[in-house]
Design a protein around this motif. Structure first.
Motif, mmCIF file in Angstrom:
data_model
loop_
_atom_site.group_PDB
_atom_site.id
_atom_site.type_symbol
_atom_site.label_atom_id
_atom_site.label_comp_id
_atom_site.label_asym_id
_atom_site.label_seq_id
_atom_site.Cartn_x
_atom_site.Cartn_y
_atom_site.Cartn_z
ATOM 1 N N PRO A 287 -8.559 -38.590 11.417
ATOM 2 C CA PRO A 287 -9.359 -38.854 12.084
ATOM 3 C C PRO A 287 -8.174 -38.257 13.137
ATOM 4 O O PRO A 287 -8.728 -38.306 14.382
ATOM 5 C CB PRO A 287 -10.213 -40.157 12.500
ATOM 6 C CG PRO A 287 -9.931 -40.615 11.083
ATOM 7 C CD PRO A 287 -9.165 -40.008 10.071
ATOM 8 N N THR A 288 -6.898 -39.453 12.807
ATOM 9 C CA THR A 288 -5.620 -39.903 14.076
ATOM 10 C C THR A 288 -5.118 -38.429 14.512
ATOM 11 O O THR A 288 -4.679 -38.260 15.032
ATOM 12 C CB THR A 288 -4.883 -40.980 13.741
ATOM 13 O OG1 THR A 288 -4.106 -40.426 12.614
ATOM 14 C CG2 THR A 288 -5.651 -42.081 13.535
ATOM 15 N N ALA A 289 -4.801 -37.249 13.244
ATOM 16 C CA ALA A 289 -4.423 -36.217 14.084
ATOM 17 C C ALA A 289 -5.649 -35.258 15.565
ATOM 18 O O ALA A 289 -4.581 -34.464 15.610
ATOM 19 C CB ALA A 289 -4.895 -35.323 12.346
ATOM 20 N N ILE A 290 -5.988 -35.639 15.550
ATOM 21 C CA ILE A 290 -6.876 -34.624 17.351
ATOM 22 C C ILE A 290 -6.455 -35.605 17.626
ATOM 23 O O ILE A 290 -6.695 -37.195 18.031
ATOM 24 C CB ILE A 290 -8.242 -35.146 16.908
ATOM 25 C CG1 ILE A 290 -9.152 -34.301 15.309
ATOM 26 C CG2 ILE A 290 -9.094 -34.445 18.112
ATOM 27 C CD1 ILE A 290 -10.772 -34.739 15.801
ATOM 28 N N GLY A 327 -1.361 -27.857 16.214
ATOM 29 C CA GLY A 327 -2.633 -26.761 16.115
ATOM 30 C C GLY A 327 -3.279 -26.544 17.063
ATOM 31 O O GLY A 327 -3.913 -27.670 17.888
ATOM 32 N N THR A 328 -4.183 -25.150 17.922
ATOM 33 C CA THR A 328 -5.235 -26.205 18.333
ATOM 34 C C THR A 328 -6.315 -25.182 18.129
ATOM 35 O O THR A 328 -6.269 -24.059 17.205
ATOM 36 C CB THR A 328 -4.893 -24.884 20.046
ATOM 37 O OG1 THR A 328 -4.063 -25.535 20.081
ATOM 38 C CG2 THR A 328 -6.544 -24.982 20.802
ATOM 39 N N GLU A 347 -7.116 -29.323 20.119
ATOM 40 C CA GLU A 347 -5.383 -30.092 19.683
ATOM 41 C C GLU A 347 -5.534 -31.065 18.355
ATOM 42 O O GLU A 347 -5.465 -31.795 18.511
ATOM 43 C CB GLU A 347 -4.735 -30.208 20.716
ATOM 44 C CG GLU A 347 -5.283 -28.949 22.104
ATOM 45 C CD GLU A 347 -4.753 -29.424 23.081
ATOM 46 O OE1 GLU A 347 -2.955 -29.934 23.234
ATOM 47 O OE2 GLU A 347 -4.573 -28.974 24.823
ATOM 48 N N VAL A 348 -4.885 -30.120 17.501
ATOM 49 C CA VAL A 348 -4.436 -30.989 16.781
ATOM 50 C C VAL A 348 -2.672 -31.865 15.438
ATOM 51 O O VAL A 348 -2.534 -30.197 15.944
ATOM 52 C CB VAL A 348 -5.011 -31.251 15.343
ATOM 53 C CG1 VAL A 348 -6.551 -30.998 16.050
ATOM 54 C CG2 VAL A 348 -5.217 -29.164 14.914
ATOM 55 N N ARG A 349 -2.924 -32.712 15.568
ATOM 56 C CA ARG A 349 -1.179 -32.606 14.232
ATOM 57 C C ARG A 349 -1.755 -32.368 12.833
ATOM 58 O O ARG A 349 -1.885 -32.884 12.851
ATOM 59 C CB ARG A 349 -1.066 -34.122 15.205
ATOM 60 C CG ARG A 349 0.033 -34.034 16.516
ATOM 61 C CD ARG A 349 0.117 -35.332 16.591
ATOM 62 N NE ARG A 349 -0.555 -36.280 16.210
ATOM 63 C CZ ARG A 349 0.118 -37.225 15.343
ATOM 64 N NH1 ARG A 349 1.543 -37.315 14.796
ATOM 65 N NH2 ARG A 349 -0.267 -38.796 15.734
#
Length: 351
Positions: A287-290, A327-328, A347-349
């Motif tokens: 969840p912290t990738a968001i 990425g989006t 937006e994510v990592r």
């Protein structure tokens, strides 16, 4: 009565100076202490199933000692802040005629169980379109170390001076959770701040490691995420209303829904946004990738009294950045043939 509805956000013109609202800043006087069990109950309410929201060992695997609040947890703080604004500052508006159209969360640091969060609000703009005022409110959430955990914004639409059906007033008085109106005095939940300094003083933190499941090197722009679906019942709506602090009776009373022109009780827009966050987290694995999640609401989820409603989610990779491994993602939600989001972007990592 706040509701998310199908009202699209039109081209608007600045509101008349008589509003004298734009640029006013406020701080919520009391901090919000993020409780371990509150994180768990919110995660259950929005069906966010990642173990880091529920169990400390899973949170530690992602590098955090406390439970990690779900990506839309700030809705709990936002609901309390919005109600305080409507009761003490935006008093020209009829509370039964307020809708939410947009929500943006920019997640700079995870909100963890045990954090003490201070909230600041800025009425960024008030723009008129016909009888409606579009009120754009920015927020900043700081933790006990003074670090910015989240920034974001919400847009609500309010009708000024509208005549309200007497039946609706009676229904609201009979059903709505009563709260004591507040003024901007020593008893108010809000403290007005000087309007001069609105800059964020805390720079974005250095990115922490993420533990995502997709192999970034195998992803391509335009690819679809696996489809997902969830079910909602009246019990889910009642649970979310209590956990989030949203007392709007259109989410549990058929009579209130009928009086505002809805076919039946409908799900909270912020609940559907929370469900979409879990759909995305399930694919990402972390969840912290968001890092940013924004939604424009365009539809509603009808929930009958005796039959569960299905909400279907899909997603597509809009773009990828190999240099930053980010990425989006475009998300879509549909229920009963109705499109729920006019726009939903995350937006994510990636690891």
């Amino acid at each position: 009565m706040m509701r998310e509805d199908t009202m699209a956000q039109p081209e608007t013109t600045p509101a008349a100076p008589r509003t004298q609202l734009a640029g006013r800043r406020f701080q919520v006087r009391d901090h919000y202490e993020v409780g371990r069990e509150k994180v768990r109950e919110f995660a259950r309410a929005v069906q966010n199933h990642h173990g880091a929201h529920l169990y400390e060992p899973d949170a530690r695997k992602l590098g955090h000692e406390g439970l990690i609040a779900p990506p839309t947890f700030a809705a709990v703080l936002g609901m309390a802040s919005t109600r305080a604004l409507l009761e003490s500052v935006l008093t020209d508006y009829d509370l039964t005629q307020v809708l939410q159209t947009d929500q943006v969360f920019e997640l700079r640091r995870p909100i963890l169980a045990g954090d003490r969060i201070q909230s600041e609000l800025l009425i960024d703009s008030v723009r008129q379109f016909g009888d409606n005022d579009f009120i754009h409110v920015d927020f900043v959430l700081r933790n006990q170390r003074g670090e910015i955990a989240q920034i974001g914004s919400s847009t609500i639409v309010a009708r000024r001076g509208a005549e309200v059906d007497a039946n609706l007033v009676d229904a609201v008085d009979s059903i709505f959770m009563h709260v004591r109106p507040s003024d901007l005095d020593e008893h108010s939940p809000l403290l007005e701040l000087p309007a001069a300094d609105t800059e964020l003083s805390d720079p974005a933190p250095e990115p922490t490691l993420v533990h995502t499941l997709p192999d970034f090197d195998k992803l391509t722009a335009g690819s679809a995420l696996p489809a997902g679906s969830v079910q909602l019942t009246r019990g889910d709506l009642a649970n979310y209303a209590g956990v989030s602090g949203d007392p709007n009776p259109i989410h549990f009373s058929d009579r209130a829904a009928e009086l505002v022109g809805l076919p039946t009780v409908v799900a909270h827009g912020m609940l559907t946004m929370g469900l979409a966050a879990d759909y995305l987290t399930s694919w990402l694995g972390d969840p912290t990738a968001i890092t940013k999640f924004s939604v424009r609401f365009s539809g509603f989820v009808p929930v009958a009294a005796d039959v569960a409603t299905t909400v279907d989610f899909t997603g597509k990779i809009k773009s990828l950045n190999p240099e930053t491994r980010t990425g989006t993602i475009m998300l879509s939600g549909i229920s009963d043939g109705r499109k729920l989001f006019g726009r939903a972007l995350a937006e994510v990592r990636f690891a």
